[in-house]
Design an enzyme around this catalytic site. Structure first.
Site, PDB file in Angstrom:
ATOM      1  N   HIS A  19       0.852  -1.215  -0.137  1.00 18.13           N
ATOM      2  CA  HIS A  19       0.026  -0.053   0.011  1.00 18.13           C
ATOM      3  C   HIS A  19       0.911   1.242  -0.023  1.00 18.13           C
ATOM      4  O   HIS A  19       2.111   1.396   0.335  1.00 18.13           O
ATOM      5  CB  HIS A  19      -0.715   0.011   1.216  1.00 18.13           C
ATOM      6  N   GLY A  20       0.312   2.420  -0.362  1.00 14.80           N
ATOM      7  CA  GLY A  20       1.044   3.578  -0.410  1.00 14.80           C
ATOM      8  C   GLY A  20       1.165   4.163   1.265  1.00 14.80           C
ATOM      9  O   GLY A  20       0.572   3.546   2.094  1.00 14.80           O
ATOM     10  N   GLU A  21       1.995   5.361   1.124  1.00 16.18           N
ATOM     11  CA  GLU A  21       2.529   5.704   2.408  1.00 16.18           C
ATOM     12  C   GLU A  21       1.085   6.365   3.301  1.00 16.18           C
ATOM     13  O   GLU A  21       0.030   6.718   2.690  1.00 16.18           O
ATOM     14  CB  GLU A  21       3.299   7.033   2.262  1.00 16.18           C
ATOM     15  N   MET A  31       0.225   8.531   7.060  1.00 14.77           N
ATOM     16  CA  MET A  31       0.817   9.552   8.075  1.00 14.77           C
ATOM     17  C   MET A  31       1.290   8.759   9.195  1.00 14.77           C
ATOM     18  O   MET A  31       2.401   9.358   9.587  1.00 14.77           O
ATOM     19  CB  MET A  31      -0.163  10.389   8.546  1.00 14.77           C
ATOM     20  N   TRP A  32       0.886   7.593   9.722  1.00 11.49           N
ATOM     21  CA  TRP A  32       1.627   6.665  10.702  1.00 11.49           C
ATOM     22  C   TRP A  32       2.832   6.218  10.242  1.00 11.49           C
ATOM     23  O   TRP A  32       3.679   6.108  10.999  1.00 11.49           O
ATOM     24  CB  TRP A  32       0.546   5.633  10.975  1.00 11.49           C
ATOM     25  N   GLU A  63      -2.410  -6.918   7.416  1.00 14.94           N
ATOM     26  CA  GLU A  63      -1.329  -6.694   8.142  1.00 14.94           C
ATOM     27  C   GLU A  63      -1.495  -7.622   9.321  1.00 14.94           C
ATOM     28  O   GLU A  63      -2.406  -7.972   9.730  1.00 14.94           O
ATOM     29  CB  GLU A  63      -1.104  -5.565   8.474  1.00 14.94           C
TER      30      GLU A  63
END
Length: 311
Positions: free
Chosen positions: A102-104, A106-107, A177
């Protein structure tokens, strides 16, 4: 067993970046190694967290053909700047599975442990997802897209689907995850102090060690996500499908394909790896961890959440 060693002077990855950023030059010796690298910090303002923006004109990604064989599983790296492993029809005896992290979020950027907590992409993550979507729409004919049902993966998958002829996104909780128990929501560098028992369980070398607070062991994660990919592979023989997942899940896929191979290294946001699954050859990795599509977008060098120390 290692076969078809790479010639001594051929770089695996060579990234030129501005001197104030930290970067890696990765090369090979006389035998194939994913683990050998040299980290170079230029200037006095080197940064570890900032995503690395680099320009297409200074980016060279070159990898010679190589194979690591182990029983019925092997790693075959055959990647150029496009990362392609061949875009034609997939033979009917195997499934070609394009695995994308997945993309980035904020965490990720803040170094906060996510696990099963449902964190969405940040703006950089959406740009990364758009970049990988554009790449896949030009390189591959996609039959189906599977995704973890967590927002950060699902949004990445939906952006890819929008570029690939509006292919349906199939949500599968088996691609989530690893559940990290009491560590979820905790900033990594504070975890040892705030959640000492959970942190000790997390860094344990015992693969059957569960994490307090409902967290999974590495064995449980491995069983869950590899059986999910096996099921997808059986259903899609002769097809090319995309699977959008997470760092811990993708490391488990790698371990299943190359149980005695070198370390998988860091799984960068929206990195692309191509697997072939068949009854005859088992799990074959055709290309691994390609982020050449991020030459304008950049990525977190520390790959937080995609390295073995953070998720």
């Amino acid at each position: 067993m290692i076969a078809n060693a790479i010639p001594a002077n051929i770089p695996l990855i060579y990234l030129r970046k501005p001197s104030h950023l930290r970067f890696k030059v990765v090369w090979c010796s006389n035998s194939f190694s994913l683990g050998k690298n040299k980290e170079i910090a230029g200037g006095s303002g080197g940064v570890e967290r900032d995503f690395l923006a680099f320009h297409r004109s200074t980016h060279l990604f070159k990898m010679a053909d190589s194979t690591v064989e182990n029983s019925n599983s092997s790693l075959s790296l055959q990647s150029d700047c496009n990362g392609g492993s061949g875009f034609g029809t997939v033979p009917p005896d195997y499934a070609e599975i394009i695995v994308v992290r997945h993309g980035e979020t904020m965490w990720n950027a803040d170094g906060r442990i996510q696990g099963h907590l449902d964190v969405e992409l940040n703006e950089v993550g959406r740009q990364q997802a758009a970049a990988v979507a554009d790449r896949l729409s030009k390189e591959y004919k996609i039959s189906a897209i599977y995704s973890s049902d967590l927002k950060r993966a699902l949004e990445t998958a939906q952006i890819i689907a929008g570029k690939c002829g509006s292919v349906e996104v199939i949500q599968d909780p088996g691609l989530r995850e690893r559940h990290l128990g009491d560590l979820q929501g905790v900033v990594y560098h504070e975890a040892a102090k705030l959640k000492p028992k959970a942190f000790q369980a997390f860094i344990s070398h015992k693969t059957n060690q569960e994490i307090p607070g409902g967290g999974e062991s590495l064995d449980q994660l491995h069983q869950r996500c590899t059986s999910t990919l096996e099921r997808i592979g059986r259903k899609h023989k002769g097809d090319r499908v995309v699977v959008v997942a997470h760092g811990g899940v993708i490391r488990s896929f790698y371990k299943r394909a190359v149980p005695k191979g070198p370390s998988s290294g860091k799984i960068l946001n929206t990195s692309v790896s191509v697997f072939h699954l068949s009854d005859r050859e088992g799990w074959l990795i055709k290309s691994w961890g390609d982020v050449s599509h991020l030459s304008q977008t950049g990525f977190l060098q520390n790959a937080f959440g995609g390295d073995k120390n953070s998720g």
